[in-house]
Design a protein around this motif. Structure first.
Motif, PDB file in Angstrom:
ATOM      1  N   ALA A  65     -42.809 121.863  73.124  1.00 39.45           N
ATOM      2  CA  ALA A  65     -42.655 123.643  73.741  1.00 39.45           C
ATOM      3  C   ALA A  65     -41.692 124.004  72.017  1.00 39.45           C
ATOM      4  CB  ALA A  65     -41.380 122.561  74.172  1.00 39.45           C
ATOM      5  N   LEU A  66     -40.885 123.420  71.368  1.00 42.27           N
ATOM      6  CA  LEU A  66     -40.636 123.747  69.817  1.00 42.27           C
ATOM      7  C   LEU A  66     -41.922 124.187  69.227  1.00 42.27           C
ATOM      8  CD1 LEU A  66     -38.416 124.468  68.378  1.00 42.27           C
ATOM      9  CD2 LEU A  66     -38.397 122.280  67.530  1.00 42.27           C
ATOM     10  N   TYR A  67     -42.479 123.640  68.588  1.00 46.44           N
ATOM     11  CA  TYR A  67     -44.129 124.248  68.209  1.00 46.44           C
ATOM     12  C   TYR A  67     -44.372 125.314  68.995  1.00 46.44           C
ATOM     13  CZ  TYR A  67     -48.322 123.760  64.975  1.00 46.44           C
ATOM     14  OH  TYR A  67     -48.802 124.425  64.281  1.00 46.44           O
ATOM     15  N   ARG A  68     -44.975 125.705  69.798  1.00 50.82           N
ATOM     16  CA  ARG A  68     -45.714 126.792  70.960  1.00 50.82           C
ATOM     17  C   ARG A  68     -44.630 127.910  70.167  1.00 50.82           C
ATOM     18  NH1 ARG A  68     -47.922 123.946  76.068  1.00 50.82           N
ATOM     19  NH2 ARG A  68     -49.785 123.262  75.687  1.00 50.82           N
ATOM     20  N   GLU A  69     -43.601 127.716  70.502  1.00 51.37           N
ATOM     21  CA  GLU A  69     -42.437 128.907  70.271  1.00 51.37           C
ATOM     22  C   GLU A  69     -42.244 129.332  68.950  1.00 51.37           C
ATOM     23  OE1 GLU A  69     -37.699 129.835  71.354  1.00 51.37           O
ATOM     24  OE2 GLU A  69     -38.460 127.862  71.979  1.00 51.37           O
ATOM     25  N   SER A  70     -42.030 128.370  68.490  1.00 53.48           N
ATOM     26  CA  SER A  70     -41.766 128.837  66.707  1.00 53.48           C
ATOM     27  C   SER A  70     -43.645 129.452  66.185  1.00 53.48           C
ATOM     28  CB  SER A  70     -42.222 127.345  66.067  1.00 53.48           C
ATOM     29  OG  SER A  70     -40.701 127.364  66.185  1.00 53.48           O
ATOM     30  N   VAL A  71     -44.975 128.741  66.877  1.00 57.46           N
ATOM     31  CA  VAL A  71     -45.582 129.371  66.213  1.00 57.46           C
ATOM     32  C   VAL A  71     -45.517 130.921  67.532  1.00 57.46           C
ATOM     33  CG1 VAL A  71     -48.187 129.635  66.878  1.00 57.46           C
ATOM     34  CG2 VAL A  71     -47.227 127.764  66.693  1.00 57.46           C
ATOM     35  N   ALA A  72     -45.459 131.138  68.218  1.00 59.73           N
ATOM     36  CA  ALA A  72     -45.537 132.483  69.311  1.00 59.73           C
ATOM     37  C   ALA A  72     -44.091 133.608  67.728  1.00 59.73           C
ATOM     38  CB  ALA A  72     -44.945 132.806  70.042  1.00 59.73           C
ATOM     39  N   MET A  73     -43.345 132.750  67.689  1.00 62.82           N
ATOM     40  CA  MET A  73     -41.853 133.822  66.987  1.00 62.82           C
ATOM     41  C   MET A  73     -42.647 133.749  65.140  1.00 62.82           C
ATOM     42  SD  MET A  73     -40.723 135.101  68.901  1.00 62.82           S
ATOM     43  CE  MET A  73     -38.993 135.276  68.530  1.00 62.82           C
ATOM     44  N   GLY A  88     -48.987 100.570  65.108  1.00 65.12           N
ATOM     45  CA  GLY A  88     -48.613 100.288  66.831  1.00 65.12           C
ATOM     46  C   GLY A  88     -46.696 101.317  67.146  1.00 65.12           C
ATOM     47  N   GLN A  89     -45.685 100.970  65.155  1.00 62.92           N
ATOM     48  CA  GLN A  89     -44.547 100.474  65.841  1.00 62.92           C
ATOM     49  C   GLN A  89     -44.611 101.830  65.757  1.00 62.92           C
ATOM     50  OE1 GLN A  89     -42.483  98.686  62.613  1.00 62.92           O
ATOM     51  NE2 GLN A  89     -40.259  99.783  63.517  1.00 62.92           N
ATOM     52  N   TYR A  90     -43.794 102.857  66.479  1.00 64.58           N
ATOM     53  CA  TYR A  90     -43.132 103.508  66.760  1.00 64.58           C
ATOM     54  C   TYR A  90     -41.796 104.747  65.472  1.00 64.58           C
ATOM     55  CZ  TYR A  90     -45.461 105.372  70.847  1.00 64.58           C
ATOM     56  OH  TYR A  90     -46.682 106.016  71.266  1.00 64.58           O
ATOM     57  N   ARG A  91     -41.992 105.619  64.634  1.00 65.93           N
ATOM     58  CA  ARG A  91     -41.368 105.648  63.331  1.00 65.93           C
ATOM     59  C   ARG A  91     -40.482 106.741  63.548  1.00 65.93           C
ATOM     60  NH1 ARG A  91     -39.276 101.548  60.546  1.00 65.93           N
ATOM     61  NH2 ARG A  91     -39.425 102.952  58.472  1.00 65.93           N
ATOM     62  N   TRP A  92     -39.317 107.206  63.620  1.00 66.60           N
ATOM     63  CA  TRP A  92     -39.267 108.910  63.448  1.00 66.60           C
ATOM     64  C   TRP A  92     -39.563 108.767  62.376  1.00 66.60           C
ATOM     65  CZ3 TRP A  92     -36.151 110.871  67.267  1.00 66.60           C
ATOM     66  CH2 TRP A  92     -36.037 109.993  68.826  1.00 66.60           C
ATOM     67  N   VAL A  93     -39.130 110.095  62.912  1.00 65.49           N
ATOM     68  CA  VAL A  93     -39.914 111.121  61.622  1.00 65.49           C
ATOM     69  C   VAL A  93     -39.245 112.519  62.056  1.00 65.49           C
ATOM     70  CG1 VAL A  93     -42.093 110.114  60.994  1.00 65.49           C
ATOM     71  CG2 VAL A  93     -42.233 112.154  62.901  1.00 65.49           C
ATOM     72  N   LEU A  94     -38.942 113.239  61.002  1.00 63.43           N
ATOM     73  CA  LEU A  94     -38.380 114.467  60.960  1.00 63.43           C
ATOM     74  C   LEU A  94     -39.838 115.664  60.622  1.00 63.43           C
ATOM     75  CD1 LEU A  94     -36.107 116.883  61.229  1.00 63.43           C
ATOM     76  CD2 LEU A  94     -35.708 116.570  58.782  1.00 63.43           C
ATOM     77  N   GLY A  95     -40.191 116.520  61.446  1.00 64.81           N
ATOM     78  CA  GLY A  95     -40.893 117.058  61.267  1.00 64.81           C
ATOM     79  C   GLY A  95     -40.775 118.554  61.159  1.00 64.81           C
ATOM     80  N   HIS A  96     -40.908 119.515  60.122  1.00 64.02           N
ATOM     81  CA  HIS A  96     -40.794 120.406  59.634  1.00 64.02           C
ATOM     82  C   HIS A  96     -41.814 121.122  59.118  1.00 64.02           C
ATOM     83  CE1 HIS A  96     -38.192 122.918  55.825  1.00 64.02           C
ATOM     84  NE2 HIS A  96     -38.370 123.557  57.699  1.00 64.02           N
ATOM     85  N   GLY A  97     -41.694 122.840  59.747  1.00 65.34           N
ATOM     86  CA  GLY A  97     -42.484 123.218  59.670  1.00 65.34           C
ATOM     87  C   GLY A  97     -42.333 124.938  58.934  1.00 65.34           C
ATOM     88  N   VAL A  98     -43.013 125.239  57.933  1.00 66.63           N
ATOM     89  CA  VAL A  98     -42.540 126.629  57.646  1.00 66.63           C
ATOM     90  C   VAL A  98     -44.012 127.931  57.294  1.00 66.63           C
ATOM     91  CG1 VAL A  98     -42.001 128.208  55.582  1.00 66.63           C
ATOM     92  CG2 VAL A  98     -41.072 124.932  55.327  1.00 66.63           C
ATOM     93  N   PRO A  99     -43.564 128.555  58.235  1.00 69.74           N
ATOM     94  CA  PRO A  99     -44.936 129.846  58.079  1.00 69.74           C
ATOM     95  C   PRO A  99     -45.307 130.246  56.764  1.00 69.74           C
ATOM     96  CG  PRO A  99     -42.898 130.579  59.029  1.00 69.74           C
ATOM     97  CD  PRO A  99     -42.444 128.849  58.455  1.00 69.74           C
TER      98      PRO A  99
END
Length: 211
Positions: A65-73, A88-99
């Motif tokens: 939801a955040l990604y689609r909104e960010s792409v639209a804006m 197979g282990q889930y790890r916490w990650v910080l995803g950051h995108g810049v247009p």
């Protein structure tokens, strides 16, 4: 564009964090080797919407939801989520995108990164747990003090009541009564005592034994 893309990939593959790009449509167009080693998947598997298969199901909806909104804006975004590692282990990650935009000003998509923050999240959880434990201890101690204060108040009231009863008893006695403690200090007297001995009450109120 080809040579420039190759130079970018060469630099990106040497980065210690996962890097990726997407096109104007938001579809993943590149992942560096660090990302691929982390997920244990091929570049082909990760392109398009493929990268979403590694996101924890509980985090996927909010991230998409955040990604689609960010792409639209066409705006920058950040999101913490769990990503499945190659083991197979889930790890916490910080995803950051810049247009980013092409030299001619055309919208080109996103350049992004994903950083493993699992240890940071674990430390944060421990800190929150310690804070909760401390808050519980403070709350418990506060309750103990409140109970102690209430007990002291009740004891004080009972003592005052007892003194009032004693004074009423003394005043109802026809004889003159004087009460002193072991040190000889006056603690109680009645009006008949003051009248019989001609001692002003103001003097007796000083509780002075040198009458």
């Amino acid at each position: 564009f080809g040579p420039a893309r190759e130079r970018f990939a060469s630099v990106a593959d040497a980065a210690p964090v996962g890097l990726w790009t997407s096109g104007p449509d938001g579809l993943r167009s590149y992942c560096n080797q660090t990302w691929l080693r982390f997920t244990g998947r091929t570049l082909t598997e990760e392109l398009g919407h493929g990268w979403t298969q590694g996101v924890h199901p509980d985090d996927l909806g909010g991230l998409i939801a955040l990604y689609r909104e960010s792409v639209a804006m066409r705006r920058e975004f950040s999101h913490e989520h769990r990503l499945r590692r190659a083991d197979g282990q889930y790890r916490w990650v910080l995803g950051h995108g810049v247009p980013y935009y092409r030299l001619d000003g055309r919208w080109a998509g996103y350049i992004g990164s994903s950083v493993d923050i699992t240890e940071l999240k674990q430390a944060e959880s421990v800190l929150l747990g310690n804070q909760a434990e401390l808050a519980a201890k403070v709350q418990g101690r506060t309750a103990e003090l409140a109970r102690a204060n209430e007990s002291l108040r009740q004891q004080s009231n009972e003592r005052l009541d007892a003194v009032s009863v004693l004074q009423a008893t003394l005043e109802s006695t026809a004889e003159g009564v004087l009460v002193v403690d072991r040190a000889g200090k006056i603690t109680q007297y009645n009006r008949n005592f003051a009248r019989m001995w001609g001692i002003p009450p103001a003097v007796l109120e000083k509780r002075d034994d040198n009458l």
